[in-house]
Design a protein around this motif. Structure first.
Motif, short mmCIF file in Angstrom:
data_model
loop_
_atom_site.label_atom_id
_atom_site.label_comp_id
_atom_site.label_asym_id
_atom_site.label_seq_id
_atom_site.Cartn_x
_atom_site.Cartn_y
_atom_site.Cartn_z
N SER A 208 32.64 40.26 44.35
CA SER A 208 31.47 39.51 44.81
C SER A 208 30.88 40.12 46.08
CB SER A 208 31.88 38.06 45.08
OG SER A 208 30.94 37.43 45.91
N ALA A 209 29.59 39.86 46.28
CA ALA A 209 28.95 40.34 47.50
C ALA A 209 29.28 39.42 48.67
CB ALA A 209 27.44 40.39 47.29
N ASN A 210 29.79 38.24 48.35
CA ASN A 210 30.13 37.26 49.38
C ASN A 210 31.46 37.62 50.04
OD1 ASN A 210 31.10 35.02 50.75
ND2 ASN A 210 30.22 33.56 49.31
N PRO A 211 31.45 37.98 51.33
CA PRO A 211 32.68 38.47 51.96
C PRO A 211 33.78 37.41 52.05
CG PRO A 211 30.91 38.28 53.57
CD PRO A 211 30.30 38.02 52.24
N VAL B 210 38.56 35.30 37.01
CA VAL B 210 37.89 34.63 38.13
C VAL B 210 38.16 35.38 39.44
CG1 VAL B 210 37.82 32.51 39.49
CG2 VAL B 210 37.98 32.38 37.00
N LEU B 211 39.42 35.74 39.66
CA LEU B 211 39.77 36.45 40.89
C LEU B 211 39.09 37.82 40.96
CD1 LEU B 211 43.56 35.61 41.13
CD2 LEU B 211 41.84 35.05 42.85
N ALA B 212 39.00 38.50 39.81
CA ALA B 212 38.37 39.83 39.79
C ALA B 212 36.90 39.71 40.15
CB ALA B 212 38.54 40.47 38.42
N VAL B 213 36.21 38.71 39.53
CA VAL B 213 34.79 38.52 39.85
C VAL B 213 34.64 38.17 41.34
CG1 VAL B 213 32.78 37.05 39.40
CG2 VAL B 213 34.17 37.88 37.50
N MET B 214 35.59 37.39 41.86
CA MET B 214 35.55 37.05 43.28
C MET B 214 35.71 38.31 44.14
SD MET B 214 37.84 33.57 43.34
CE MET B 214 37.96 33.40 45.12
N ARG B 215 36.64 39.19 43.74
CA ARG B 215 36.89 40.39 44.54
C ARG B 215 35.71 41.34 44.50
NH1 ARG B 215 42.23 43.19 45.45
NH2 ARG B 215 40.85 44.19 46.92
#
Lengths: 336, 272
Positions: free
Chosen positions: A122-125, A115-120
């Protein structure tokens, strides 16, 4: 004058072929030179010799023999005590707690890590920075300190409400040593796993995502079906290392009085003062489990390198290969 | 190659050929990467069943333009229609709003794309590569997709490779699989981004043959290529790109054999 220096012509380099000019005057047609003529299949190919391997092998054998002799003749190792406690019930229970901690903490670490990797990525800053902050915090403080923090959470928040009306839990009773251990180790592991997963995802060729997108697969489908399966090849080896590392790091929870393998041994030697034998018992069990995990890791890695050029040979295959290269007949050499 | 195998019935299929809207219409397409303006207002129309080759020096924007057609690149200005529908954007008042992931994906299912480096999925067999998108994006039954995939592999001459992994295939075979994979979605338009540039010279022929067959079957194709012979023989029209603009557009034979624009002449003289 240019910056280049050319080797003077007419003076062939040391190992250059003697081209054109006949070497010496004795080279008559009827007598072939020693190495530069004659049908190649008559010559025996001799691979490079490795005398250093034999020297190091003998030196190591001597050191190993001396060490083993000392280990088995020094009575203070207490091998009979080791033998007695190796199958002790409380040691067995401790081992189960260690295995449970390892499994649950790695599960938390992997799920939260993905989850954290996908968050990192992400295009969402906002999401990206939140994941970055999480990773820097949990990687930036010692895991032992984090464990103690969770254990002493009641000192910070005696009542846990989670911001919800009507919820009020006694932190002292909720945060058992076991839960503190799971939270401390699991949340810490997630920070490391997220970096591993991120590296894996970034190792997949950019064209793969484009091709999947051009075929009309959504971003989620692309991640799940195309990117992650390929990232696994990069993710699996360090995850195996993390699992083995986690097994050993769980020994830290002995400071929280969680009865894991090490703490169970500690309880025993606090009573009978057989400190060294019981630490050896714990070490033998740690070593056994890490060995099993290493073997498991090898086969899981093989499974995930499917469709790839380099599939590692199994130890048995490697052993056979070793025998083959050291059997004279197999290399085309004639036995001396 | 039979047409019904590869072309999904479009929305305007009932109209006679001459009254149908163009398959692709690009209007004043502009694109910049940071300070670099790579497309400076490109206009182009491609009719149904037409084969158009985009040629020009590297960095001229021809690949970027191709990638804009299925919204792999966002636009900074202008619009592109495929089959009468604006790609990637929705007009609200005087503004164009970018579509969501799901809607863009739906549009892309109708546009096949073949890449220079094939981009097959290495962890899947050839057959899995072909049916992945039909199963996931079109929600087709597996039996149906498999049947069509096997027929397509047969057509590109790789009927016996269904269970092979991409790494077991030569570059030319991989590219033919990639073409079959795109066709398995039954697109109404095919985009080719330098499909033979990464191939050994002796493998180019097989790929070009497949593309010739596809063109003969009536597929609308836009091809970025350096194969001037292919462009001259197969394309209906050739577009010469330079510095982000479509400098010269015309019938293939005329542009390649007797170019009018000075830059086209210089480029063709250099590649020959």
């Amino acid at each position: 004058m240019t910056g280049f220096t050319a080797r003077p012509e007419g003076r062939p380099a040391h190992d250059a072929e003697p081209s054109g000019t006949p070497r010496g005057t004795g080279g008559t047609a009827g007598r072939p030179g020693p190495a530069d003529s004659g049908p190649a299949d008559e010559l025996t190919v001799v691979p490079k010799r490795h005398p250093g391997r034999w020297v190091t092998a003998i030196a190591l054998l001597i050191v190993a023999a001396a060490t083993l002799h000392s280990v088995f003749t020094n009575p203070r190792f207490g091998w009979d005590v080791v033998n007695t406690y190796l199958r002790d019930v409380s040691i067995g229970r401790g081992l189960l707690v260690t295995l449970e901690l390892t499994a649950v903490c790695m599960a938390i670490g992997i799920v939260l890590g993905v989850v954290l990797a996908v968050m990192r990525l992400s295009a969402n800053p906002v999401v990206r920075s939140a994941a970055f902050l999480y990773v820097s915090f949990f990687r930036g403080t010692p895991v032992l300190v984090q464990l103690l923090f969770w254990y002493n959470l009641a000192a910070l928040y005696p009542q846990l409400t989670f911001g919800l009306p009507g919820v009020s839990l006694d932190a002292n009773r909720l945060i058992t040593p076991m839960l503190a251990a799971l939270l401390g180790l699991g949340l810490n592991e997630a920070a490391y796993m997220s970096e591993i997963v991120r590296a894996g995802v970034q190792s997949v060729d950019h064209g793969q995502g484009e091709a999947a997108g051009a075929l009309g697969l959504t971003k989620m489908q692309t991640m799940r079906r195309v990117i992650l399966p390929q990232a696994m090849r990069v993710i699996i080896p360090p995850t195996g290392n993390e699992t083995i590392g986690m097994l050993k790091t769980t020994a830290l929870v002995s400071v929280l009085a969680v009865p894991d393998l090490l703490y169970s041994a500690q309880i025993l030697y606090a009573r009978n003062f057989q400190t060294i034998p019981l630490l050896i018992v714990a070490s033998i069990w740690y070593l056994t489990v890490t060995t099993v995990l290493t073997i498991g890791q090898f086969y899981v890695e093989r499974r995930f390198s499917r469709g790839n050029r380099t599939v590692a040979p199994t130890p048995l295959q490697q052993f056979r290969q070793l025998l083959r290269t050291h059997t004279p007949s197999a290399t085309g050499r004639t036995p001396e | 190659m039979k047409k019904p195998d590869t072309v999904r019935p479009g929305a305007a299929a009932h109209l006679p050929a001459d009254r149908q809207p163009p398959m692709v219409r690009a209007e004043n397409v502009r694109k910049r990467f940071g300070p670099l303006e790579v497309l400076k207002g490109v206009d182009l129309e491609v009719r149904r069943g037409e084969v158009v080759c985009l040629i020009g020096p590297s960095g001229s924007g021809k690949s970027t333009f191709l990638r804009c057609i299925n919204h792999l690149e966002t636009l900074d200005g202008g619009r592109i229609w495929v089959g009468g529908q604006v790609v990637g954007y929705q007009r609200r008042g005087s503004k164009l709003h970018e579509l969501g992931d799901r809607e863009i994906c739906r549009q892309r299912t109708e546009i096949g794309m073949v890449f220079q480096h094939f981009n097959l999925f290495p962890h899947m067999t050839v057959l899995q590569n072909l049916i992945e998108a039909p199963l996931r994006a079109l929600k087709e039954p597996k039996a149906e997709a498999t049947e069509r995939a096997l027929a397509l592999l047969e057509q590109v001459g790789l009927g016996d490779k269904a269970s092979a992994y991409p790494r077991h295939l030569s570059g030319g075979q991989q590219q033919r699989v990639a073409i079959a994979r795109a066709l398995c979605m039954r697109p109404k338009l095919m985009l080719f981004d330098e499909p033979t540039s990464a191939l050994d010279p002796e493998l180019v022929g097989d790929v070009l043959t497949v593309m010739r067959d596809l063109a003969a079957s009536g597929m609308t194709m836009i091809v970025v290529t350096h194969e001037m012979g292919f462009a001259r023989d197969i394309a209906d029209r050739v577009v010469f790109f330079e510095a982000g603009q479509a400098v010269e557009v015309g019938p293939a034979k005329q542009v390649i054999t007797e170019p009018r624009h000075a830059r086209t002449k210089a480029f063709l003289a250099a590649v020959r």
